[in-house]
Motif scaffolding. Structure first.
Motif, PDB file in Angstrom:
ATOM      1  N   ASN A   1      15.923   5.087  -3.844  1.00 56.86           N
ATOM      2  CA  ASN A   1      15.027   5.220  -4.992  1.00 56.86           C
ATOM      3  C   ASN A   1      14.121   6.439  -4.863  1.00 56.86           C
ATOM      4  O   ASN A   1      13.651   6.762  -3.774  1.00 56.86           O
ATOM      5  CB  ASN A   1      14.137   3.982  -5.138  1.00 56.86           C
ATOM      6  N   ILE A   2      13.869   7.093  -5.991  1.00 55.47           N
ATOM      7  CA  ILE A   2      12.827   8.114  -6.064  1.00 55.47           C
ATOM      8  C   ILE A   2      11.511   7.346  -6.246  1.00 55.47           C
ATOM      9  O   ILE A   2      11.392   6.545  -7.167  1.00 55.47           O
ATOM     10  CB  ILE A   2      13.043   9.067  -7.262  1.00 55.47           C
ATOM     11  N   ILE A   3      10.544   7.571  -5.366  1.00 52.05           N
ATOM     12  CA  ILE A   3       9.258   6.871  -5.452  1.00 52.05           C
ATOM     13  C   ILE A   3       8.179   7.874  -5.838  1.00 52.05           C
ATOM     14  O   ILE A   3       7.850   8.774  -5.068  1.00 52.05           O
ATOM     15  CB  ILE A   3       8.898   6.180  -4.120  1.00 52.05           C
ATOM     16  N   ASN A   4       7.660   7.732  -7.053  1.00 58.49           N
ATOM     17  CA  ASN A   4       6.580   8.580  -7.542  1.00 58.49           C
ATOM     18  C   ASN A   4       5.254   7.857  -7.377  1.00 58.49           C
ATOM     19  O   ASN A   4       5.191   6.629  -7.481  1.00 58.49           O
ATOM     20  CB  ASN A   4       6.814   8.943  -9.012  1.00 58.49           C
TER      21      ASN A   4
ATOM     22  N   GLU B   1      14.227   5.095 -10.491  1.00 62.96           N
ATOM     23  CA  GLU B   1      12.972   5.789 -10.228  1.00 62.96           C
ATOM     24  C   GLU B   1      11.854   4.757 -10.279  1.00 62.96           C
ATOM     25  O   GLU B   1      11.740   3.996 -11.235  1.00 62.96           O
ATOM     26  CB  GLU B   1      12.763   6.872 -11.277  1.00 62.96           C
ATOM     27  N   VAL B   2      11.021   4.719  -9.229  1.00 61.64           N
ATOM     28  CA  VAL B   2       9.946   3.732  -9.099  1.00 61.64           C
ATOM     29  C   VAL B   2       8.611   4.466  -9.078  1.00 61.64           C
ATOM     30  O   VAL B   2       8.459   5.462  -8.376  1.00 61.64           O
ATOM     31  CB  VAL B   2      10.111   2.900  -7.805  1.00 61.64           C
ATOM     32  N   THR B   3       7.636   3.951  -9.847  1.00 66.00           N
ATOM     33  CA  THR B   3       6.301   4.555  -9.875  1.00 66.00           C
ATOM     34  C   THR B   3       5.279   3.571  -9.331  1.00 66.00           C
ATOM     35  O   THR B   3       5.229   2.411  -9.750  1.00 66.00           O
ATOM     36  CB  THR B   3       5.920   4.970 -11.313  1.00 66.00           C
ATOM     37  N   LEU B   4       4.463   4.052  -8.383  1.00 64.65           N
ATOM     38  CA  LEU B   4       3.373   3.248  -7.815  1.00 64.65           C
ATOM     39  C   LEU B   4       2.086   3.550  -8.565  1.00 64.65           C
ATOM     40  O   LEU B   4       1.773   4.716  -8.820  1.00 64.65           O
ATOM     41  CB  LEU B   4       3.171   3.584  -6.336  1.00 64.65           C
ATOM     42  N   THR B   5       1.319   2.506  -8.921  1.00 59.74           N
ATOM     43  CA  THR B   5       0.039   2.666  -9.616  1.00 59.74           C
ATOM     44  C   THR B   5      -1.019   1.789  -8.960  1.00 59.74           C
ATOM     45  O   THR B   5      -0.715   0.952  -8.120  1.00 59.74           O
ATOM     46  CB  THR B   5       0.162   2.288 -11.112  1.00 59.74           C
ATOM     47  N   LEU B   6      -2.265   1.995  -9.383  1.00 60.57           N
ATOM     48  CA  LEU B   6      -3.461   1.272  -8.908  1.00 60.57           C
ATOM     49  C   LEU B   6      -3.742   1.640  -7.452  1.00 60.57           C
ATOM     50  O   LEU B   6      -3.650   2.797  -7.091  1.00 60.57           O
ATOM     51  CB  LEU B   6      -3.326  -0.234  -9.134  1.00 60.57           C
ATOM     52  N   GLY B   7      -4.155   0.697  -6.609  1.00 56.29           N
ATOM     53  CA  GLY B   7      -4.356   0.957  -5.187  1.00 56.29           C
ATOM     54  C   GLY B   7      -5.683   1.560  -4.790  1.00 56.29           C
ATOM     55  O   GLY B   7      -5.867   1.944  -3.642  1.00 56.29           O
ATOM     56  N   GLY B   8      -6.636   1.650  -5.724  1.00 53.45           N
ATOM     57  CA  GLY B   8      -7.949   2.193  -5.392  1.00 53.45           C
ATOM     58  C   GLY B   8      -8.805   1.200  -4.618  1.00 53.45           C
ATOM     59  O   GLY B   8      -8.446   0.025  -4.468  1.00 53.45           O
ATOM     60  N   ASN B   9      -9.950   1.651  -4.144  1.00 55.41           N
ATOM     61  CA  ASN B   9     -10.842   0.796  -3.366  1.00 55.41           C
ATOM     62  C   ASN B   9     -11.299  -0.427  -4.166  1.00 55.41           C
ATOM     63  O   ASN B   9     -11.470  -1.495  -3.619  1.00 55.41           O
ATOM     64  CB  ASN B   9     -12.045   1.595  -2.866  1.00 55.41           C
ATOM     65  N   GLY B  10     -11.459  -0.281  -5.472  1.00 54.99           N
ATOM     66  CA  GLY B  10     -11.885  -1.397  -6.306  1.00 54.99           C
ATOM     67  C   GLY B  10     -10.748  -2.219  -6.879  1.00 54.99           C
ATOM     68  O   GLY B  10     -10.979  -3.215  -7.564  1.00 54.99           O
ATOM     69  N   ASP B  11      -9.500  -1.829  -6.609  1.00 55.62           N
ATOM     70  CA  ASP B  11      -8.338  -2.544  -7.135  1.00 55.62           C
ATOM     71  C   ASP B  11      -7.929  -3.673  -6.197  1.00 55.62           C
ATOM     72  O   ASP B  11      -8.079  -3.569  -4.981  1.00 55.62           O
ATOM     73  CB  ASP B  11      -7.149  -1.598  -7.316  1.00 55.62           C
TER      74      ASP B  11
ATOM     75  N   ILE C   1      -1.577  -3.005  -5.671  1.00 58.24           N
ATOM     76  CA  ILE C   1      -0.751  -1.840  -5.942  1.00 58.24           C
ATOM     77  C   ILE C   1       0.462  -2.387  -6.681  1.00 58.24           C
ATOM     78  O   ILE C   1       1.003  -3.436  -6.313  1.00 58.24           O
ATOM     79  CB  ILE C   1      -0.290  -1.139  -4.649  1.00 58.24           C
ATOM     80  N   GLN C   2       0.869  -1.698  -7.725  1.00 57.04           N
ATOM     81  CA  GLN C   2       2.031  -2.136  -8.488  1.00 57.04           C
ATOM     82  C   GLN C   2       3.114  -1.067  -8.429  1.00 57.04           C
ATOM     83  O   GLN C   2       2.830   0.126  -8.522  1.00 57.04           O
ATOM     84  CB  GLN C   2       1.654  -2.412  -9.939  1.00 57.04           C
ATOM     85  N   ALA C   3       4.359  -1.514  -8.271  1.00 58.89           N
ATOM     86  CA  ALA C   3       5.519  -0.639  -8.325  1.00 58.89           C
ATOM     87  C   ALA C   3       6.385  -1.100  -9.487  1.00 58.89           C
ATOM     88  O   ALA C   3       6.669  -2.287  -9.619  1.00 58.89           O
ATOM     89  CB  ALA C   3       6.311  -0.722  -7.021  1.00 58.89           C
ATOM     90  N   LYS C   4       6.782  -0.155 -10.334  1.00 56.58           N
ATOM     91  CA  LYS C   4       7.596  -0.490 -11.503  1.00 56.58           C
ATOM     92  C   LYS C   4       8.681   0.559 -11.663  1.00 56.58           C
ATOM     93  O   LYS C   4       8.405   1.747 -11.566  1.00 56.58           O
ATOM     94  CB  LYS C   4       6.711  -0.535 -12.755  1.00 56.58           C
TER      95      LYS C   4
ATOM     96  N   ILE D   1       9.320  -5.146 -11.424  1.00 54.78           N
ATOM     97  CA  ILE D   1       7.962  -4.961 -10.921  1.00 54.78           C
ATOM     98  C   ILE D   1       7.799  -5.639  -9.565  1.00 54.78           C
ATOM     99  O   ILE D   1       8.267  -6.768  -9.356  1.00 54.78           O
ATOM    100  CB  ILE D   1       6.928  -5.530 -11.913  1.00 54.78           C
ATOM    101  N   ALA D   2       7.119  -4.953  -8.664  1.00 57.70           N
ATOM    102  CA  ALA D   2       6.733  -5.508  -7.374  1.00 57.70           C
ATOM    103  C   ALA D   2       5.249  -5.257  -7.197  1.00 57.70           C
ATOM    104  O   ALA D   2       4.717  -4.270  -7.708  1.00 57.70           O
ATOM    105  CB  ALA D   2       7.522  -4.852  -6.248  1.00 57.70           C
ATOM    106  N   GLU D   3       4.568  -6.153  -6.473  1.00 62.80           N
ATOM    107  CA  GLU D   3       3.127  -5.994  -6.246  1.00 62.80           C
ATOM    108  C   GLU D   3       2.748  -6.292  -4.813  1.00 62.80           C
ATOM    109  O   GLU D   3       3.345  -7.142  -4.163  1.00 62.80           O
ATOM    110  CB  GLU D   3       2.335  -6.926  -7.172  1.00 62.80           C
ATOM    111  N   TRP D   4       1.754  -5.560  -4.367  1.00 67.21           N
ATOM    112  CA  TRP D   4       1.095  -5.820  -3.093  1.00 67.21           C
ATOM    113  C   TRP D   4      -0.341  -6.205  -3.459  1.00 67.21           C
ATOM    114  O   TRP D   4      -0.978  -5.522  -4.262  1.00 67.21           O
ATOM    115  CB  TRP D   4       1.033  -4.567  -2.225  1.00 67.21           C
ATOM    116  N   LEU D   5      -0.887  -7.262  -2.869  1.00 64.82           N
ATOM    117  CA  LEU D   5      -2.269  -7.669  -3.119  1.00 64.82           C
ATOM    118  C   LEU D   5      -3.126  -7.386  -1.904  1.00 64.82           C
ATOM    119  O   LEU D   5      -2.667  -7.507  -0.760  1.00 64.82           O
ATOM    120  CB  LEU D   5      -2.361  -9.163  -3.469  1.00 64.82           C
TER     121      LEU D   5
END
Length: 108
Positions: free
Chosen positions: A9-12, A76-86, A89-92, A98-102
């Protein structure tokens, strides 16, 4: 433990602006730069993702995999979120898988 699997996969990375890079913990994915379109397909399995921040405290934040998810080969997979206040992290991918890390201490 749940695992998110990438297969050629291409991970953006399009995460929170405070994130410098993310580490998915497998070869080639230890330092995926934020706001960057990658061109090299990656293959590996991930049980946690670590956001590394540009500045400030904390310098990083760990997120744990919640479910077993395998992205189809070649997508192609895009990672979003992941900030200090989030809290996640979501991968779509481009097929709406969709996959998520909490973050530690947060639950589904």
């Amino acid at each position: 433990m749940a695992t998110i699997t990438f297969d050629n996969n291409i991970i953006n990375v399009d995460m929170d602006d405070a994130v410098a890079y993310v580490d998915l913990g497998f070869p080639g994915a230890e330092k995926l730069i934020n706001n960057h379109k990658n061109s090299t397909p990656l293959t590996g399995s991930c049980t946690q993702a670590v956001s590394h921040f540009k500045k400030g405290t904390p310098s990083r934040k760990t997120f744990e995999t919640q479910d077993h998810v395998s992205f189809p080969s070649g997508t192609e997979v895009t990672l979003t979120l992941g900030g200090n206040g989030d809290i996640k992290i979501q991968a779509k991918d481009n097929y709406a898988n969709i996959a998520e890390w909490l973050s530690a201490g947060d639950s589904k």
